[in-house]
Design an enzyme around this catalytic site. Structure first.
Site, PDB file in Angstrom:
ATOM      1  N   HIS A  40     -19.958  25.000   0.221  1.00 12.59           N
ATOM      2  CA  HIS A  40     -21.237  24.177   0.607  1.00 12.59           C
ATOM      3  C   HIS A  40     -22.483  25.110   1.124  1.00 12.59           C
ATOM      4  O   HIS A  40     -23.461  24.917   0.765  1.00 12.59           O
ATOM      5  CB  HIS A  40     -20.780  23.188   1.573  1.00 12.59           C
ATOM      6  CG  HIS A  40     -21.748  22.112   1.461  1.00 12.59           C
ATOM      7  ND1 HIS A  40     -23.363  22.040   1.136  1.00 12.59           N
ATOM      8  CD2 HIS A  40     -21.745  20.643   1.469  1.00 12.59           C
ATOM      9  CE1 HIS A  40     -23.713  20.659   1.099  1.00 12.59           C
ATOM     10  NE2 HIS A  40     -22.795  19.899   1.365  1.00 12.59           N
ATOM     11  N   TYR A  96     -25.525   8.723   8.165  1.00 18.15           N
ATOM     12  CA  TYR A  96     -26.314   9.835   7.540  1.00 18.15           C
ATOM     13  C   TYR A  96     -26.453   9.696   6.161  1.00 18.15           C
ATOM     14  O   TYR A  96     -25.357   9.362   5.416  1.00 18.15           O
ATOM     15  CB  TYR A  96     -25.370  11.280   7.892  1.00 18.15           C
ATOM     16  CG  TYR A  96     -25.907  12.364   7.405  1.00 18.15           C
ATOM     17  CD1 TYR A  96     -26.331  13.536   8.229  1.00 18.15           C
ATOM     18  CD2 TYR A  96     -25.956  12.774   5.995  1.00 18.15           C
ATOM     19  CE1 TYR A  96     -26.717  14.594   7.941  1.00 18.15           C
ATOM     20  CE2 TYR A  96     -26.342  13.797   5.644  1.00 18.15           C
ATOM     21  CZ  TYR A  96     -26.924  14.788   6.619  1.00 18.15           C
ATOM     22  OH  TYR A  96     -27.397  16.052   5.999  1.00 18.15           O
TER      23      TYR A  96
END
Length: 775
Positions: free
Chosen positions: A478, A594
């Site tokens: 990531h 989120y």
């Protein structure tokens, strides 16, 4: 097993008659072709760098400006050098013949004209860039109602197109993108208080309000000054700190906690031959890399007009995350001509080029067949070596320095870390099974997310995983980029694999094998028992983490975005509100939520957070729980609020990246902020993300909605929370990927999945639209 082809360029022996030199012409030929390939690549990069550097100008534009300027001067008898040529002519030696003198003066005029014309051309380019940057700084177009475009927006889009130039390459707009703005302290604090209001009782809220006001008045302005200074100096005030502190400085495992996965087609199985599927996929990936190197990939444009930042593409290939004791680093190579392959505990280096060209799909399949047919056993410590990349980072960093910094271990590790990407030929079978859909999909997701914890190299930018029955998927690291970047590659691969590349009737790749193709090179290791203990320790940590993950996939086919749009509601807002309703039914409470939003409208932008648990959404959810009236009205208000928050996040007015950077500045200054400390420690118990389909033109979703990725997912962010990823496929399908932890008594991915399905149906019922009308 076919070992690497040992082509010796020359051999010599000393004899009484002198030195006997024998040249191997085939080896020299390969050296020549390899060098030719490298120089071609350098030339293409240089050319693309020049074209990108002068965009929106072009060589043709340069010629037009210079020739026009010189023709204008000649017609009007003007001196392009503003008198400099005449002065030079006065100082020329009298001895020169008149014609020679005239020739020199003519040369000076041409050179002067070219120089001044070039300056004019560069000036025009700089003006166009700055005008375009100013135009792209306006985001009023985002506030228009879906399906309607105002006259001012139409005029704005026209000007953007005029100043955007023609035929942009991938990185053409980088110098024209505006910088990410720093929101005001007052706005951020106000929006933060609004976001936490539904999550706190009156006493908690008043306490937080006091902390916020104190920060806004005292420490905040000082931290803001430093952040403003950075925003003026750096191209993006967030991205470098976000990469370093959120990703690279994390000392826990990146497997599950950071890495994410992408799935294959859900209902389509192009071939059941593992080597053939790998052959087509690897070839398609290498073709994408070639287009990337040549900057031939079109930049992503919203509304076919508004460019998005392409900086994240730069490290997609030839890159690896290198562990450090305190912080990791990203190691990127400009060139890599091989891939690394893992199968049944053995590592291989496979060259992707021969005879100066990229291997064809059938030739790559041939290489994979050789690996699959290799009867040799793993070397001591080799089979579970990759578990080092799955465990904690510090032990891996120390082991790398101690055991892999010299000799054959270093050479083999270099072959992996400097590979274009990593491939796992998995010895298990994964596939969507209509007879057992839940278990088969859950197993498939867990395999892509962590596998056996030692059969993926989690430090590589991405792993291509090809299962024994031909199903495949990706596992991506990531830190180097966000999911839409790897998704762009994956869409390219899936669009090429079954249609453009295809397979023969027997399931093999099209084409012929190569009779003289050198085989894969088996990597060699010398792993001591002390290192084996570290490997086992990392594997124990990784397995504990992997076994705790509860994955669940829902192919939601009751309806899709087509029906949601008929409700005149944003599909993303609809789904986010459904998730809030499902979560409340699941846990009986609201939580900090989120949702990832992109900030790629700005240079080097990555992501921002949309806090989708709003006051308006909570009011709607309560109305559903209590069976109150006016629920539809509350739903529309909540959807509009969500859309507005998403717009703010995309346009640099989000709050979480700003608060994060303020916290980093406070740490550098040695200032302790109770407000920032509390804000940054709040857990995200519901973390969500939409996987966008970016290249719709590659797929015929009307005739073949099944020919698209079923999306991907990630691990839970909080120990007692959920991770939810979703992809909207065509008009009638939405795939949900849910994760949580078995160890938490509060969570159950399957229970939450059932709640999501019911919440989606309940929201649609409020609009009283008959689903049969869509069929």
């Amino acid at each position: 097993m076919a070992e690497a082809h040992q082509a010796v360029a020359f051999q010599f022996t000393v004899t009484p008659d002198g030195i006997d030199l024998q040249l191997c012409h085939e080896a020299l030929r390969q050296i020549y072709l390899s060098g030719l390939h490298s120089w071609k690549k350098r030339f293409i990069r240089f050319k693309n760098g020049m074209l990108t550097g002068v965009y929106p100008g072009s060589p043709g534009g340069f010629m037009v400006v210079v020739v026009s300027y010189m023709s204008y001067n000649k017609y009007n008898q003007l001196d392009p050098s503003l008198g400099l040529i005449a002065k030079l002519g006065q100082h020329l030696p009298i001895r020169l013949v008149a014609t020679c003198r005239l020739t020199l003066i003519m040369m000076y005029k041409i050179v002067g004209g070219v120089l001044v014309g070039t300056g004019l051309w560069v000036t025009i380019i700089m003006i166009m860039r700055n005008v375009l940057k100013c135009l792209l700084s306006w985001h009023g177009w985002m506030h228009a109602r879906h399906g309607s475009v105002s006259l001012s927006t139409r005029l704005w889009m026209l000007f953007v197109k005029v100043f955007s130039g023609r035929k942009p390459m991938l990185y053409s707009f980088q110098n024209s993108l505006p910088r990410l703005p720093v929101p005001s302290i007052k706005d951020t604090c106000s929006r933060y208080l609004e976001s936490v209001r539904p999550l706190m009782d009156d006493e908690q809220y008043e306490r937080m309000k006091g902390l916020t006001k104190d920060f806004e008045k005292n420490l905040g302005p000082r931290l803001q000054w430093y952040l403003k200074l950075k925003s003026w100096w750096a191209s993006n005030y967030v991205s470098d700190w976000w990469e370093e502190y959120i990703y690279l400085r994390g000392r826990g495992p990146i497997m599950v906690n950071s890495n994410y996965y992408a799935m294959d087609f859900l209902y389509v199985f192009p071939t059941s031959i593992q080597a053939a599927r790998a052959g087509n996929a690897i070839h398609a990936i290498m073709l994408y890399r070639r287009k990337l190197d040549r900057a031939q990939i079109k930049p992503l444009m919203l509304l076919h007009t508004i460019p998005m930042c392409s900086a994240q593409y730069e490290r997609m290939f030839n890159t690896s995350r290198v562990p450090g004791v305190d912080t990791d680093t990203l190691q990127h190579m400009n060139e890599s001509k091989h891939i690394a392959v893992y199968h049944k505990g053995r590592f291989y280096k496979v060259w992707m080029f021969y005879d100066g060209r990229l291997l064809l799909p059938r030739e790559i399949e041939q290489q994979m067949e050789r690996i699959l047919a290799d009867p040799s056993e793993p070397m001591p410590g080799e089979e579970m070596l990759a578990a080092l990349t799955a465990g904690d980072r510090t032990p891996w960093a120390k082991a790398r320095e101690t055991y892999f910094s010299r000799g054959k271990n270093k050479q083999s590790l270099d072959a992996i870390e400097k590979a274009a990407f990593f491939v796992t030929l998995d010895d298990t079978e994964q596939r969507y099974d209509t007879n057992n859909p839940v278990k088969s999909l859950d197993s498939y997701a867990k395999s892509l997310l962590h596998g056996k914890c030692y059969d993926r190299w989690f430090d590589k930018t991405f792993n291509l995983i090809v299962f024994k029955n031909g199903t495949m998927g990706l596992n991506a690291e990531h830190s180097w980029a966000d999911a839409p970047i790897i998704g762009h590659l994956w869409e390219h691969v899936l669009s090429m694999d079954p249609v453009k590349l295809g397979y023969n009737e027997d399931g093999h790749c099209r084409g012929q094998t190569h009779p003289n193709l050198p085989g894969p090179q088996r990597l060699q290791w010398d792993i001591p028992s002390e290192c084996t203990e570290v490997i086992q320790s990392s594997l124990t940590v990784a397995r504990t983490l992997a076994d705790d993950v509860d994955c669940h996939i829902i192919p939601f086919s009751d309806f899709g975005k087509g029906l949601i749009k008929r409700c005149r509601t944003s599909p993303d807002a609809f789904i986010q509100i459904a998730l809030q309703l499902a979560h409340y039914r699941d846990k009986g409470k609201f939580c900090l939520t989120y949702e990832a939003s992109m900030t790629r409208l700005f240079r080097e932008g990555r992501t921002e957070t949309v806090r989708s648990c709003t006051i308006e959404t909570c009011a709607f959810v309560r109305s559903m729980i209590r069976d109150e009236t006016e629920r539809l009205k509350l739903l529309k208000v909540a959807a509009e609020k969500h859309q507005n928050m998403y717009r703010l996040a995309m346009t640099g007015e989000g709050i979480d990246r700003h608060l994060f950077c303020l916290y980093v500045v406070s740490k550098y200054l040695g200032e302790d902020s109770p407000f920032l400390k509390e804000v940054l420690s709040e857990p995200w118990r519901l973390s969500t993300s939409q996987t966008p389909l970016q290249q719709v033109e590659l797929f015929d979703l009307v005739k073949h909605p099944e020919y698209v990725s079923s999306g991907g997912g990630f691990g839970p962010v909080a120990d007692d929370g959920y991770g939810v990823s979703y992809i909207i496929v065509g008009e009638n399908l939405i795939n949900f990927h849910i994760s949580s932890k078995h160890s938490s008594p509060e969570t159950d991915s399957h229970r939450f999945g059932a709640n999501i399905r019911q919440a989606m149906l309940d929201l649609l019922d409020l609009f009283q639209i008959d689903k049969k009308d869509m069929k």
